[in-house]
Scaffold this motif. Structure first.
Motif, PDB file in Angstrom:
ATOM      1  N   GLY A   1      13.762 -20.154 -35.585  1.00 49.65           N
ATOM      2  CA  GLY A   1      13.724 -20.377 -37.171  1.00 49.65           C
ATOM      3  C   GLY A   1      14.214 -21.710 -37.382  1.00 49.65           C
ATOM      4  N   ASN A   2      14.595 -21.835 -38.858  1.00 50.36           N
ATOM      5  CA  ASN A   2      15.212 -23.125 -39.327  1.00 50.36           C
ATOM      6  C   ASN A   2      16.590 -23.370 -38.806  1.00 50.36           C
ATOM      7  OD1 ASN A   2      12.621 -23.835 -40.609  1.00 50.36           O
ATOM      8  ND2 ASN A   2      13.157 -22.628 -42.486  1.00 50.36           N
TER       9      ASN A   2
ATOM     10  N   ALA B   1       8.915 -11.097 -40.907  1.00 51.69           N
ATOM     11  CA  ALA B   1       9.308  -9.818 -40.375  1.00 51.69           C
ATOM     12  C   ALA B   1      10.752 -10.018 -40.133  1.00 51.69           C
ATOM     13  CB  ALA B   1       8.729  -9.344 -39.069  1.00 51.69           C
ATOM     14  N   ALA B   2      11.208 -11.315 -39.520  1.00 48.82           N
ATOM     15  CA  ALA B   2      12.648 -11.429 -39.295  1.00 48.82           C
ATOM     16  C   ALA B   2      13.316 -11.651 -40.667  1.00 48.82           C
ATOM     17  CB  ALA B   2      12.908 -12.580 -38.500  1.00 48.82           C
ATOM     18  N   ALA B   3      12.839 -11.958 -41.841  1.00 52.14           N
ATOM     19  CA  ALA B   3      13.482 -12.064 -43.189  1.00 52.14           C
ATOM     20  C   ALA B   3      13.540 -10.727 -43.788  1.00 52.14           C
ATOM     21  CB  ALA B   3      12.774 -13.311 -43.810  1.00 52.14           C
ATOM     22  N   ALA B   4      12.568  -9.981 -43.424  1.00 51.54           N
ATOM     23  CA  ALA B   4      12.565  -8.701 -44.087  1.00 51.54           C
ATOM     24  C   ALA B   4      13.437  -7.998 -43.244  1.00 51.54           C
ATOM     25  CB  ALA B   4      11.210  -8.090 -43.892  1.00 51.54           C
ATOM     26  N   ALA B   5      13.546  -7.923 -42.044  1.00 52.29           N
ATOM     27  CA  ALA B   5      14.497  -7.040 -41.341  1.00 52.29           C
ATOM     28  C   ALA B   5      16.222  -7.333 -41.765  1.00 52.29           C
ATOM     29  CB  ALA B   5      14.446  -7.422 -39.810  1.00 52.29           C
TER      30      ALA B   5
ATOM     31  N   PHE C   1      14.010 -18.467 -42.487  1.00 60.05           N
ATOM     32  CA  PHE C   1      12.835 -18.264 -41.870  1.00 60.05           C
ATOM     33  C   PHE C   1      11.694 -18.386 -42.807  1.00 60.05           C
ATOM     34  CE2 PHE C   1      16.319 -14.772 -41.125  1.00 60.05           C
ATOM     35  CZ  PHE C   1      16.143 -14.841 -39.938  1.00 60.05           C
ATOM     36  N   GLU C   2      11.759 -19.772 -43.354  1.00 62.22           N
ATOM     37  CA  GLU C   2      10.626 -20.087 -44.177  1.00 62.22           C
ATOM     38  C   GLU C   2       9.998 -21.426 -43.566  1.00 62.22           C
ATOM     39  OE1 GLU C   2       8.953 -19.574 -47.000  1.00 62.22           O
ATOM     40  OE2 GLU C   2      10.194 -17.822 -47.724  1.00 62.22           O
ATOM     41  N   PRO C   3       8.682 -21.215 -42.947  1.00 62.98           N
ATOM     42  CA  PRO C   3       8.221 -22.221 -42.220  1.00 62.98           C
ATOM     43  C   PRO C   3       7.632 -23.383 -43.113  1.00 62.98           C
ATOM     44  CG  PRO C   3       7.085 -20.081 -41.361  1.00 62.98           C
ATOM     45  CD  PRO C   3       8.274 -19.780 -42.694  1.00 62.98           C
ATOM     46  N   ARG C   4       8.014 -24.661 -42.683  1.00 62.26           N
ATOM     47  CA  ARG C   4       7.621 -25.756 -43.284  1.00 62.26           C
ATOM     48  C   ARG C   4       8.303 -25.979 -44.737  1.00 62.26           C
ATOM     49  NH1 ARG C   4       1.208 -25.702 -42.376  1.00 62.26           N
ATOM     50  NH2 ARG C   4       1.356 -28.013 -43.039  1.00 62.26           N
TER      51      ARG C   4
END
Length: 207
Positions: A9-10, A66-70, A79-82
């Motif tokens: 993740g970030n 999926a990790a953000a939703a969980a 969990f936000e790419p870029r």
């Protein structure tokens, strides 16, 4: 075909400052900065040829979502790419009686594209607010319940606008070390609609 993937993740750096307002009352402003270290690319729905798809990048992107939703959309900046994350926060710690702790909190997640020409929308704004209440049954054992909601007020898409979740928690205390466990139960919004839930296990330490 069957395949597997892994991602990170970030990374977020955060500083906070406690302000004592009175007996059993403490205000804690904080500021977090999330670096765009999460890999992954969103699938372009306009592609008609599957050979043009960056499958590994898409899998990592999907795993982050999926990790953000969980986690019930509590910490989307992780969990936000870029995307860069700039996250001011404010919490009020209330201790009305011995053993009881109540903490309302609010934070603003400003998610800014690190590649404005490629990642749209350029800016996503999310307001996360909630309340945590816990009671130390003994000095080493706390039962707690946490509730939060996430409202996307800018850059919303069809997958994520408003959501809410509950998390029953158990916290142990061994000096400065606190192992904890919780079950994240989405009650409204896309995580609940798509049958996501999370199990959170961790260890926190403060010195």
């Amino acid at each position: 075909s069957s395949r597997s993937t892994a991602t990170v993740g970030n990374v977020e750096f955060e500083g906070e400052y406690g302000i004592h307002l009175g007996k059993g009352l403490r205000l804690t402003p904080a500021l977090g900065v999330a670096l765009p270290t999460a890999p992954g690319v969103e699938l372009d729905p306009t592609l008609s040829n599957a050979t043009n798809v960056d499958q590994a990048g898409f899998d990592r992107y999907s795993l982050s979502k999926a990790a953000a939703a969980a986690r019930g959309y509590e910490d989307n900046a992780l969990f936000e790419p870029r995307r860069w994350g700039i996250i001011p926060k404010l919490a009020l710690e209330i201790r009305p009686t011995r053993g009881l702790e109540i903490e309302p909190f609010v934070k603003l997640e400003n998610l800014v594209s690190s590649s404005p020409n490629d990642i749209k929308p350029t800016y996503v704004g999310e307001l996360v607010y909630g309340l945590r209440a816990g009671y130390w049954i003994q000095k080493q054992f706390e039962l707690a319940l946490k509730f939060w909601a996430n409202t996307t007020f800018a850059g919303a898409d069809e997958d994520k606008t408003t959501s809410a979740a509950l998390e029953p928690q158990i916290v142990l205390r061994f000096g400065a070390v606190r192992p904890y466990a919780g079950v994240i139960i989405p009650v409204a919004g896309p995580p609940q609609q798509n049958n996501f839930f999370g199990i959170r296990l961790g260890v926190a330490a403060a010195f």
